[in-house]
Design a protein around this motif. Structure first.
Motif, PDB file in Angstrom:
ATOM      1  N   LEU A  70       2.214   0.732 -12.146  1.00 59.55           N
ATOM      2  CA  LEU A  70       0.876   0.701 -11.566  1.00 59.55           C
ATOM      3  C   LEU A  70       0.866   0.593 -10.045  1.00 59.55           C
ATOM      4  N   ILE A  71       1.754  -0.200  -9.494  1.00 60.06           N
ATOM      5  CA  ILE A  71       1.788  -0.328  -8.030  1.00 60.06           C
ATOM      6  C   ILE A  71       2.178   1.004  -7.369  1.00 60.06           C
ATOM      7  N   PRO A  72       3.236   1.695  -7.825  1.00 60.69           N
ATOM      8  CA  PRO A  72       3.520   3.013  -7.227  1.00 60.69           C
ATOM      9  C   PRO A  72       2.388   4.015  -7.451  1.00 60.69           C
ATOM     10  N   LEU A  73       1.745   3.996  -8.630  1.00 59.42           N
ATOM     11  CA  LEU A  73       0.624   4.898  -8.871  1.00 59.42           C
ATOM     12  C   LEU A  73      -0.546   4.590  -7.934  1.00 59.42           C
ATOM     13  N   ALA A  74      -0.791   3.331  -7.665  1.00 53.96           N
ATOM     14  CA  ALA A  74      -1.851   2.951  -6.732  1.00 53.96           C
ATOM     15  C   ALA A  74      -1.530   3.449  -5.317  1.00 53.96           C
ATOM     16  N   ILE A  75      -0.278   3.348  -4.916  1.00 52.88           N
ATOM     17  CA  ILE A  75       0.131   3.835  -3.588  1.00 52.88           C
ATOM     18  C   ILE A  75      -0.058   5.345  -3.501  1.00 52.88           C
ATOM     19  N   TYR A  76       0.380   6.068  -4.535  1.00 53.10           N
ATOM     20  CA  TYR A  76       0.190   7.524  -4.559  1.00 53.10           C
ATOM     21  C   TYR A  76      -1.294   7.878  -4.561  1.00 53.10           C
ATOM     22  N   GLY A  77      -2.094   7.114  -5.252  1.00 47.13           N
ATOM     23  CA  GLY A  77      -3.530   7.370  -5.273  1.00 47.13           C
ATOM     24  C   GLY A  77      -4.174   7.194  -3.912  1.00 47.13           C
ATOM     25  N   VAL A  78      -3.778   6.148  -3.188  1.00 50.55           N
ATOM     26  CA  VAL A  78      -4.316   5.921  -1.845  1.00 50.55           C
ATOM     27  C   VAL A  78      -3.901   7.057  -0.914  1.00 50.55           C
ATOM     28  N   ILE A  79      -2.647   7.475  -0.984  1.00 45.99           N
ATOM     29  CA  ILE A  79      -2.176   8.588  -0.145  1.00 45.99           C
ATOM     30  C   ILE A  79      -2.935   9.868  -0.487  1.00 45.99           C
ATOM     31  N   THR A  80      -3.167  10.106  -1.774  1.00 51.21           N
ATOM     32  CA  THR A  80      -3.909  11.290  -2.191  1.00 51.21           C
ATOM     33  C   THR A  80      -5.332  11.254  -1.663  1.00 51.21           C
TER      34      THR A  80
END
Length: 81
Positions: free
Chosen positions: A12-22
């Motif tokens: 979840l933490i890496p997915l959240a980071i990717y989501g913010v970058i997206t």
């Protein structure tokens, strides 16, 4: 470490980071003003561009007349140096 903590840390933490970058990447495209497309009406006054605004005045002469003294530049399209 429980399975929930493992999923939080490694998924979840890496997915959240990717989501913010997206979101930061896509946001400028979504909020961009409309661009001029060929064939559309141009609603602005014409502007002549000059790299040297002082050179726009009528009394400014940057090129010497041929045959006058003061010009030491040689060369040209023929490559005579």
């Amino acid at each position: 470490m429980t399975i929930v903590e493992t999923v939080l840390v490694f998924a979840l933490i890496p997915l959240a980071i990717y989501g913010v970058i997206t979101l930061l990447t896509v946001r400028p495209k979504a909020t961009r003003i409309p661009r001029y497309r060929p064939g559309q009406e141009w609603g602005y006054a014409p502007v002549w561009w000059s790299a040297n605004p002082a050179g726009l005045s009528a009394d400014h002469h940057s090129v010497a007349e041929p045959g006058t003294a003061g010009s030491t530049a040689k060369g040209g399209a023929r490559g005579n140096w």
